[in-house]
Design an enzyme around this catalytic site. Structure first.
Site, PDB file in Angstrom:
ATOM      1  CB  SER A 128      34.326  41.177  37.032  1.00  0.00           C
ATOM      2  OG  SER A 128      33.583  42.259  37.806  1.00  0.00           O
ATOM      3  CE  LYS A 182      37.398  40.851  38.386  1.00  0.00           C
ATOM      4  NZ  LYS A 182      37.750  41.636  39.991  1.00  0.00           N
ATOM      5  CG  HIS A 185      37.371  44.102  34.781  1.00  0.00           C
ATOM      6  ND1 HIS A 185      36.798  44.516  36.441  1.00  0.00           N
ATOM      7  CD2 HIS A 185      35.402  44.235  34.997  1.00  0.00           C
ATOM      8  CE1 HIS A 185      35.820  44.405  36.982  1.00  0.00           C
ATOM      9  NE2 HIS A 185      34.757  44.275  35.971  1.00  0.00           N
ATOM     10  CG  ASN A 186      39.560  44.503  39.685  1.00  0.00           C
ATOM     11  OD1 ASN A 186      38.359  43.704  38.526  1.00  0.00           O
ATOM     12  ND2 ASN A 186      40.163  44.134  41.006  1.00  0.00           N
ATOM     13  CD  GLU A 189      36.583  47.649  40.052  1.00  0.00           C
ATOM     14  OE1 GLU A 189      36.262  46.406  39.403  1.00  0.00           O
ATOM     15  OE2 GLU A 189      37.216  47.304  41.314  1.00  0.00           O
TER      16      GLU A 189
END
Ligand code: 6PG
Length: 466
Positions: A128, A182, A185-186, A189
């Site tokens: 990222s 990840k 995480h997104n 986000e």
């Protein structure tokens, strides 16, 4: 001559930046791109770093250029291209060589690829930080066998971002664990971006502020509890001027958001795990609704425009964002905890917060406190940790006030209102699902538990009413 330390396939923006980062840290990189002219252009623009790069024009020459056992990083689009390149490479690679997929893969694909890889090792790493991160230090969430991680660790920690000297590259667990982290995480986000967008909407349509004034407010918030990359860039995006027209850039950007799918995967996986990530789900749905511009236009003609002017102190909107953010991260970490148990991964909860402290898109000051709270008690709901429960006691009244006022004046608040709904649900011991259980038993004899007795298969006295 086989003297490259590592290979890299795919010289799009992210791949090119990662290759330069590797080269800058002294790792000789053999690079290959399907379109040869892209490789040539990349090398000719690499300046001094060109001498640490080896241009390859085929998989064969790439395999020859890398020292054995080989490792090659893939930076190709997620999905079929990863399988296609892996198959092509298999013709040249041998036992012990390793493929490291650094794209935004679906973790289920990474699980499958790791299982099918045979003698050639397969790692999936979440990277990222966008182009800037890839070039100067991304946050890296690694998945795969422990042995594969140990082998790649020196290189990955070398190129990663640093938080107070500590590299933001961490082993998450086997198979697709890195890509799973990840994806979450997104998802976060998406949620963080959506609550910021809702705050922006309130200031634009409710308070009537200009983009530049809103930019100043975001910039000010970036000095406080909300200090983060996303709030910082929201200030910059709001203040930017279109060089062609002189108008505020933000005012002439179309209001339909794109997405490549990772946020959606998070919402889908959350459902499989029965993890309530309502703020992330609302953010994904909001992107989908944003894309339905024609329908929104029809709705406005039919019902009249929604948002009305209102009076609200911007400090309250800041407080609403602080509370919304804590609630959203609480949901994200809870999803990770459930995935860890479900897939038997042993995800390192505090280390996940640590690896997000620098380099990645959701980096923020608050993540350091999250890491500390998760170190204290990794299995506790983040919002129950003393630091965050105190912040929520201070800022939930603002969230409640802002959501209430905004909804009353017709402003869409899907993510912030979802955060409030979660908070209120998770602080209410006696909820309302007794009604759901009563209904289920009424129409399907599904049975229920009683508050006054042990056991689980009680039925209500409704036979005669059916
Ligand atoms: C990152 C980002 C990145 C992602 C883009 C676009 O961590 O660097 O998450 O990996 O691809 O942000 O994502 P969407 O197109 O889905 O918005």
């Amino acid at each position: 001559m086989a003297d490259a330390d590592i290979g890299l396939i795919g010289l799009g923006t992210m791949g090119a930046m990662l290759a330069l980062n590797l080269a800058e840290k002294g790792h000789k990189v053999a690079v290959f791109n399907r379109t040869q002219s892209v490789t040539e252009e990349f090398i000719s623009n690499a300046g001094d770093l060109a001498k640490t790069l080896v241009a390859c024009d085929s998989y064969g020459s790439l395999a020859t250029a890398i020292r054995k056992p080989r490792a090659v990083v893939l930076m190709v689009p997620a999905g079929k291209p990863v399988d296609a390149v892996s198959e092509d490479l298999a013709g040249y690679f041998e036992a012990g060589d390793m493929i490291v997929d650094a794209g935004n893969a679906n973790f289920r694909d990474t699980n499958r690829r790791a299982a099918d890889a045979g003698d050639i090792k397969f790692m999936g790493i979440g990277v990222s930080g966008g182009a800037e991160g890839a070039r100067h230090g991304p946050s890296i969430m690694a998945g795969g066998s422990k042995a594969a991680w140990e082998r790649m660790k020196p290189i990955l920690t070398d190129i990663a971002a640093r938080y107070e000297g500590q590299p933001c590259a961490t082993y998450m667990g086997p198979e697709g664990a890195g890509h799973f982290v990840k994806a979450v995480h997104n998802g976060i986000e998406y949620a963080d971006m959506q609550i910021i967008a809702e705050a922006y909407g309130l200031m634009r349509d409710g308070l009537g502020l200009t983009a530049s004034e809103i930019g100043d407010i975001f910039t000010e918030w970036n000095n406080g509890e909300l200090a983060s990359y996303l709030v910082e860039i929201s200030g910059k995006v709001s203040k930017a001027v279109d060089p062609e027209t002189g108008a505020a850039m933000l005012d002439i950007i179309e209001d339909t958001a794109g997405q490549k799918g990772t946020g959606r995967w998070t919402a889908i996986e959350a459902q499989h795990l029965a993890a309530p990530v309502t703020v992330i789900e609302a953010a994904v749905a909001a992107r989908n609704m944003s894309a339905a511009k024609d329908l929104r236009g029809k709705g406005e003609i039919l019902f009249g425009p929604g948002p009305e002017a209102l009076t609200l102190k911007t400090e309250l909107i800041e407080g609403a964002l602080i509370a919304g953010k804590i609630i959203c991260y609480t949901q994200g970490f809870e999803m990770l905890r459930r995935a860890s148990a479900e897939f038997d991964w042993d995800l390192p909860m505090p280390a996940i917060a640590e690896v997000w402290r620098a380099g990645c898109i959701i980096r923020s000051d608050m993540l350091n406190d999250m890491a500390l709270s998760l170190s204290d008690e990794p299995d506790r709901l983040l919002m129950y940790a003393p630091h965050f429960s105190e912040l929520l006691k201070t800022h939930v009244p603002a969230l409640r006030w802002v959501v209430g006022a905004a909804i009353g004046a017709g402003h869409p608040m899907p993510a912030l209102s979802a955060a409030l709904g979660y908070f209120d649900t998770m602080r209410t011991e006696r909820g309302t699902a007794n009604m759901i259980q009563g209904q289920r038993d009424f129409f399907g004899e599904h049975g229920f538990e009683r508050t006054d007795r042990d056991g689980s298969d009680y039925h209500g006295p409704w036979t005669a009413d059916r």
